[in-house]
Design a protein around this motif. Sequence first.
Motif, PDB file in Angstrom:
ATOM      1  N   ASP A   8      25.970  23.970  43.342  1.00 18.57           N
ATOM      2  CA  ASP A   8      27.399  24.288  43.382  1.00 18.57           C
ATOM      3  C   ASP A   8      27.765  25.368  42.376  1.00 18.57           C
ATOM      4  O   ASP A   8      28.604  26.221  42.649  1.00 18.57           O
ATOM      5  N   VAL A   9      27.127  25.351  41.217  1.00 18.94           N
ATOM      6  CA  VAL A   9      27.429  26.345  40.182  1.00 18.94           C
ATOM      7  C   VAL A   9      27.043  27.747  40.648  1.00 18.94           C
ATOM      8  O   VAL A   9      27.741  28.721  40.356  1.00 18.94           O
ATOM      9  N   TRP A  10      25.959  27.864  41.392  1.00 20.19           N
ATOM     10  CA  TRP A  10      25.556  29.168  41.923  1.00 20.19           C
ATOM     11  C   TRP A  10      26.566  29.638  42.966  1.00 20.19           C
ATOM     12  O   TRP A  10      26.980  30.796  42.971  1.00 20.19           O
ATOM     13  N   LYS A  11      26.991  28.708  43.825  1.00 19.81           N
ATOM     14  CA  LYS A  11      27.987  29.042  44.855  1.00 19.81           C
ATOM     15  C   LYS A  11      29.309  29.457  44.213  1.00 19.81           C
ATOM     16  O   LYS A  11      29.941  30.433  44.635  1.00 19.81           O
ATOM     17  N   LYS A  12      29.735  28.729  43.195  1.00 15.93           N
ATOM     18  CA  LYS A  12      30.993  29.055  42.503  1.00 15.93           C
ATOM     19  C   LYS A  12      30.892  30.390  41.783  1.00 15.93           C
ATOM     20  O   LYS A  12      31.858  31.157  41.732  1.00 15.93           O
ATOM     21  N   SER A  13      29.728  30.669  41.219  1.00 12.30           N
ATOM     22  CA  SER A  13      29.577  31.943  40.508  1.00 12.30           C
ATOM     23  C   SER A  13      29.599  33.116  41.496  1.00 12.30           C
ATOM     24  O   SER A  13      30.092  34.201  41.162  1.00 12.30           O
ATOM     25  N   ARG A  14      29.104  32.918  42.700  1.00 12.89           N
ATOM     26  CA  ARG A  14      29.207  33.956  43.737  1.00 12.89           C
ATOM     27  C   ARG A  14      30.665  34.167  44.134  1.00 12.89           C
ATOM     28  O   ARG A  14      31.103  35.310  44.323  1.00 12.89           O
ATOM     29  N   SER A  15      31.399  33.089  44.235  1.00 15.44           N
ATOM     30  CA  SER A  15      32.826  33.190  44.549  1.00 15.44           C
ATOM     31  C   SER A  15      33.574  33.919  43.435  1.00 15.44           C
ATOM     32  O   SER A  15      34.448  34.761  43.698  1.00 15.44           O
ATOM     33  N   LEU A  16      33.215  33.618  42.196  1.00 16.24           N
ATOM     34  CA  LEU A  16      33.807  34.303  41.052  1.00 16.24           C
ATOM     35  C   LEU A  16      33.499  35.797  41.116  1.00 16.24           C
ATOM     36  O   LEU A  16      34.372  36.633  40.860  1.00 16.24           O
ATOM     37  N   GLU A  75      31.420  36.872  28.224  1.00 14.19           N
ATOM     38  CA  GLU A  75      31.642  38.317  28.244  1.00 14.19           C
ATOM     39  C   GLU A  75      32.703  38.677  29.289  1.00 14.19           C
ATOM     40  O   GLU A  75      33.641  39.431  29.021  1.00 14.19           O
ATOM     41  N   LEU A  76      32.563  38.105  30.475  1.00 14.60           N
ATOM     42  CA  LEU A  76      33.509  38.359  31.554  1.00 14.60           C
ATOM     43  C   LEU A  76      34.915  37.876  31.187  1.00 14.60           C
ATOM     44  O   LEU A  76      35.905  38.559  31.459  1.00 14.60           O
ATOM     45  N   GLU A  77      34.995  36.729  30.554  1.00 11.11           N
ATOM     46  CA  GLU A  77      36.281  36.191  30.127  1.00 11.11           C
ATOM     47  C   GLU A  77      36.978  37.161  29.166  1.00 11.11           C
ATOM     48  O   GLU A  77      38.171  37.455  29.311  1.00 11.11           O
ATOM     49  N   THR A  78      36.232  37.675  28.207  1.00  4.70           N
ATOM     50  CA  THR A  78      36.793  38.635  27.253  1.00  4.70           C
ATOM     51  C   THR A  78      37.243  39.906  27.961  1.00  4.70           C
ATOM     52  O   THR A  78      38.325  40.447  27.675  1.00  4.70           O
ATOM     53  N   GLN A  79      36.448  40.387  28.895  1.00  2.43           N
ATOM     54  CA  GLN A  79      36.808  41.587  29.635  1.00  2.43           C
ATOM     55  C   GLN A  79      38.058  41.369  30.467  1.00  2.43           C
ATOM     56  O   GLN A  79      38.881  42.284  30.618  1.00  2.43           O
ATOM     57  N   VAL A  93      47.118  36.089  38.799  1.00  4.24           N
ATOM     58  CA  VAL A  93      45.722  36.419  39.092  1.00  4.24           C
ATOM     59  C   VAL A  93      44.865  36.161  37.856  1.00  4.24           C
ATOM     60  O   VAL A  93      43.751  35.625  37.958  1.00  4.24           O
ATOM     61  N   PHE A  94      45.384  36.510  36.684  1.00  7.31           N
ATOM     62  CA  PHE A  94      44.681  36.240  35.430  1.00  7.31           C
ATOM     63  C   PHE A  94      44.418  34.745  35.299  1.00  7.31           C
ATOM     64  O   PHE A  94      43.281  34.324  35.034  1.00  7.31           O
ATOM     65  N   ASP A  95      45.458  33.926  35.485  1.00 11.69           N
ATOM     66  CA  ASP A  95      45.321  32.471  35.349  1.00 11.69           C
ATOM     67  C   ASP A  95      44.301  31.904  36.335  1.00 11.69           C
ATOM     68  O   ASP A  95      43.461  31.077  35.966  1.00 11.69           O
ATOM     69  N   GLN A  96      44.363  32.363  37.575  1.00 11.89           N
ATOM     70  CA  GLN A  96      43.423  31.904  38.606  1.00 11.89           C
ATOM     71  C   GLN A  96      41.986  32.255  38.224  1.00 11.89           C
ATOM     72  O   GLN A  96      41.085  31.431  38.341  1.00 11.89           O
ATOM     73  N   THR A  97      41.789  33.469  37.749  1.00 10.51           N
ATOM     74  CA  THR A  97      40.437  33.922  37.414  1.00 10.51           C
ATOM     75  C   THR A  97      39.907  33.214  36.168  1.00 10.51           C
ATOM     76  O   THR A  97      38.728  32.844  36.117  1.00 10.51           O
ATOM     77  N   ASN A  99      40.657  30.227  35.351  1.00  8.61           N
ATOM     78  CA  ASN A  99      40.284  28.895  35.838  1.00  8.61           C
ATOM     79  C   ASN A  99      38.917  28.918  36.517  1.00  8.61           C
ATOM     80  O   ASN A  99      38.121  27.995  36.343  1.00  8.61           O
ATOM     81  N   GLU A 100      38.644  29.960  37.285  1.00  7.63           N
ATOM     82  CA  GLU A 100      37.334  30.088  37.929  1.00  7.63           C
ATOM     83  C   GLU A 100      36.225  30.208  36.886  1.00  7.63           C
ATOM     84  O   GLU A 100      35.170  29.578  37.015  1.00  7.63           O
ATOM     85  N   ILE A 101      36.466  31.010  35.873  1.00  9.20           N
ATOM     86  CA  ILE A 101      35.470  31.192  34.808  1.00  9.20           C
ATOM     87  C   ILE A 101      35.237  29.872  34.072  1.00  9.20           C
ATOM     88  O   ILE A 101      34.094  29.476  33.825  1.00  9.20           O
ATOM     89  N   THR A 102      36.314  29.184  33.738  1.00  6.01           N
ATOM     90  CA  THR A 102      36.215  27.902  33.035  1.00  6.01           C
ATOM     91  C   THR A 102      35.440  26.889  33.866  1.00  6.01           C
ATOM     92  O   THR A 102      34.573  26.166  33.345  1.00  6.01           O
ATOM     93  N   ASN A 103      35.724  26.858  35.149  1.00  6.72           N
ATOM     94  CA  ASN A 103      35.024  25.945  36.049  1.00  6.72           C
ATOM     95  C   ASN A 103      33.530  26.260  36.077  1.00  6.72           C
ATOM     96  O   ASN A 103      32.689  25.353  35.999  1.00  6.72           O
TER      97      ASN A 103
END
Length: 118
Positions: A8-16, A75-79, A93-97, A99-103
């Motif tokens: 699931d983490v790989w799938k979520k990271s692709r979605s991110l 790194e992505l979160e900081t960017q 959009v910031f909040d949604q993204t 949340n995706e990173i945190t997840n």
Amino acid sequence: MMDYKELDVWKKSRSLTSSIYNLSRTFPKDEVFGLTSQMRRAAVSVSSNIAEGCGRQHAKDSIQIFYIARGSLYELETQLYVASDQGYVKQPVFDQTINEITNCKQMLNGLIKYFKGL
């Protein structure tokens, strides 16, 4: 060895990664070789390193690669914060993204914990 495509983490990271590509399309053209490129590379690095870690023969090696994937998430979160500071990203959009990173971070931490138990 674990099939990374089932994680699931790989799938979520692709979605991110898709989210980051879509988001960065709206950045100014003068950011193409700057923030846009950095964010996309960091996002791609997450799923790529998860896959690489799953292909390692020893759990210790896998964990080290997963730590690299986790670093890419930070790194992505900081960017993303930098992009927001520059006015490139609207708050929803910031909040949604974020949340995706945190997840992804939480799920990746779970994968690391699992591999530590092997």
